[in-house]
Motif scaffolding. Structure first.
Motif, mmCIF file in Angstrom:
data_model
loop_
_atom_site.group_PDB
_atom_site.id
_atom_site.type_symbol
_atom_site.label_atom_id
_atom_site.label_comp_id
_atom_site.label_asym_id
_atom_site.label_seq_id
_atom_site.Cartn_x
_atom_site.Cartn_y
_atom_site.Cartn_z
ATOM 1 N N GLY A 53 13.303 2.930 -12.463
ATOM 2 C CA GLY A 53 12.222 3.517 -11.682
ATOM 3 C C GLY A 53 12.237 5.037 -11.783
ATOM 4 N N VAL A 54 11.302 5.659 -11.095
ATOM 5 C CA VAL A 54 11.183 7.109 -11.123
ATOM 6 C C VAL A 54 11.961 7.686 -9.949
ATOM 7 N N GLY A 55 12.721 8.708 -10.224
ATOM 8 C CA GLY A 55 13.502 9.378 -9.196
ATOM 9 C C GLY A 55 14.437 10.375 -9.860
ATOM 10 N N PRO A 56 15.035 11.260 -9.097
ATOM 11 C CA PRO A 56 15.880 12.291 -9.711
ATOM 12 C C PRO A 56 17.120 11.719 -10.407
ATOM 13 N N VAL A 57 17.745 10.732 -9.814
ATOM 14 C CA VAL A 57 18.930 10.134 -10.424
ATOM 15 C C VAL A 57 18.544 9.350 -11.667
ATOM 16 N N GLN A 58 17.483 8.562 -11.567
ATOM 17 C CA GLN A 58 17.034 7.761 -12.701
ATOM 18 C C GLN A 58 16.591 8.657 -13.853
ATOM 19 N N ASP A 59 15.880 9.743 -13.549
ATOM 20 C CA ASP A 59 15.438 10.663 -14.608
ATOM 21 C C ASP A 59 16.632 11.297 -15.308
ATOM 22 N N THR A 60 17.651 11.619 -14.555
ATOM 23 C CA THR A 60 18.864 12.194 -15.147
ATOM 24 C C THR A 60 19.543 11.184 -16.059
ATOM 25 N N ILE A 61 19.627 9.931 -15.620
ATOM 26 C CA ILE A 61 20.260 8.886 -16.429
ATOM 27 C C ILE A 61 19.480 8.661 -17.720
ATOM 28 N N VAL A 62 18.147 8.647 -17.623
ATOM 29 C CA VAL A 62 17.313 8.470 -18.819
ATOM 30 C C VAL A 62 17.519 9.640 -19.770
ATOM 31 N N ALA A 63 17.555 10.861 -19.262
ATOM 32 C CA ALA A 63 17.749 12.037 -20.117
ATOM 33 C C ALA A 63 19.124 12.006 -20.785
ATOM 34 N N LEU A 64 20.154 11.631 -20.023
ATOM 35 C CA LEU A 64 21.500 11.556 -20.599
ATOM 36 C C LEU A 64 21.598 10.468 -21.667
ATOM 37 N N SER A 65 20.987 9.311 -21.426
ATOM 38 C CA SER A 65 21.053 8.239 -22.416
ATOM 39 C C SER A 65 20.285 8.613 -23.681
ATOM 40 N N THR A 66 19.174 9.309 -23.537
ATOM 41 C CA THR A 66 18.409 9.754 -24.702
ATOM 42 C C THR A 66 19.202 10.784 -25.499
ATOM 43 N N ALA A 67 19.835 11.718 -24.807
ATOM 44 C CA ALA A 67 20.662 12.712 -25.496
ATOM 45 C C ALA A 67 21.848 12.040 -26.188
ATOM 46 N N TRP A 68 22.456 11.063 -25.509
ATOM 47 C CA TRP A 68 23.588 10.343 -26.107
ATOM 48 C C TRP A 68 23.152 9.596 -27.363
ATOM 49 N N ASN A 69 21.992 8.956 -27.308
ATOM 50 C CA ASN A 69 21.476 8.248 -28.473
ATOM 51 C C ASN A 69 21.226 9.224 -29.622
ATOM 52 N N GLY A 70 20.700 10.391 -29.320
ATOM 53 C CA GLY A 70 20.491 11.411 -30.362
ATOM 54 C C GLY A 70 21.799 11.823 -31.021
ATOM 55 N N GLN A 71 22.842 12.002 -30.220
ATOM 56 C CA GLN A 71 24.155 12.368 -30.775
ATOM 57 C C GLN A 71 24.719 11.248 -31.646
ATOM 58 N N MET A 72 24.560 10.007 -31.201
ATOM 59 C CA MET A 72 25.056 8.869 -31.983
ATOM 60 C C MET A 72 24.277 8.723 -33.292
ATOM 61 N N GLN A 73 22.968 8.992 -33.254
ATOM 62 C CA GLN A 73 22.174 8.926 -34.476
ATOM 63 C C GLN A 73 22.596 10.025 -35.450
ATOM 64 N N GLN A 74 22.872 11.222 -34.932
ATOM 65 C CA GLN A 74 23.335 12.319 -35.790
ATOM 66 C C GLN A 74 24.675 11.993 -36.426
ATOM 67 N N ALA A 75 25.541 11.334 -35.687
ATOM 68 C CA ALA A 75 26.868 10.993 -36.202
ATOM 69 C C ALA A 75 26.818 9.813 -37.167
ATOM 70 N N GLY A 76 25.686 9.092 -37.208
ATOM 71 C CA GLY A 76 25.555 7.969 -38.123
ATOM 72 C C GLY A 76 26.024 6.644 -37.554
ATOM 73 N N VAL A 77 26.385 6.629 -36.305
ATOM 74 C CA VAL A 77 26.855 5.397 -35.686
ATOM 75 C C VAL A 77 25.693 4.422 -35.508
ATOM 76 N N GLY A 78 24.507 4.940 -35.271
ATOM 77 C CA GLY A 78 23.340 4.097 -35.083
ATOM 78 C C GLY A 78 23.020 3.273 -36.322
ATOM 79 N N ALA A 79 23.200 3.868 -37.496
ATOM 80 C CA ALA A 79 22.933 3.137 -38.738
ATOM 81 C C ALA A 79 23.884 1.958 -38.894
ATOM 82 N N MET A 80 25.122 2.136 -38.446
ATOM 83 C CA MET A 80 26.103 1.061 -38.535
ATOM 84 C C MET A 80 25.685 -0.128 -37.657
ATOM 85 N N SER A 81 25.222 0.139 -36.447
ATOM 86 C CA SER A 81 24.804 -0.954 -35.568
ATOM 87 C C SER A 81 23.527 -1.609 -36.076
#
Length: 137
Positions: free
Chosen positions: A64-92
């Motif tokens: 849902g929408v809220g300050p905690v949820q928005d923070t979690i979504v932003a952190l997960s998106t940033a984490w996914n970007g880091q994993m894609q840069q490291a090439g871990v995403g291609a492995m999965s």
């Protein structure tokens, strides 16, 4: 099971001193089982966090929408970007594609594959025997 332990604690007039040895062993066994399960759950969560970050983003986008949820979504998106840069995403993705390929395989295809591997093994054995027979003559 933990509720049962609480009931045993409260039902006894003298507390744990009056509990039987079997009840104490059962309570200790339950605590250890819960601890083992919690460790397994944390390890699984850590592996999924590293190896399946794109699913994490998909999951958190459903929050849902809220300050905690928005923070979690932003952190997960940033984490996914880091994993894609490291090439871990291609492995999965490669592992998921291979699993989907195996799921779509028919039994007839598996039998053909096993037969061809057995034929290759026989031909290789004949080849090796031929080399050994030439050297002994």
């Amino acid at each position: 099971m933990l509720d049962l332990i609480r009931e045993i604690e409260t039902d006894l007039e003298d507390g744990w001193e009056a509990a039987s040895r079997v009840e104490l062993q059962m309570a200790e066994h339950t605590r250890r089982a819960v601890a083992r399960f919690a460790r397994a759950l944390w390890i699984t969560a850590a592996l999924l966090l590293v190896l399946n970050s794109e699913r994490l983003v998909t999951w958190t986008n459903g929050f849902g929408v809220g300050p905690v949820q928005d923070t979690i979504v932003a952190l997960s998106t940033a984490w996914n970007g880091q994993m894609q840069q490291a090439g871990v995403g291609a492995m999965s993705i490669a592992a998921r594609d291979k699993m989907n390929e195996w799921r779509m395989t028919r039994w007839r295809d598996v039998e053909i594959r096993f037969d061809s591997e057995a034929r290759r093994a026989r031909e290789g054995a004949k080849f090796l025997r031929g080399v050994l027979d030439e050297g002994t003559g």
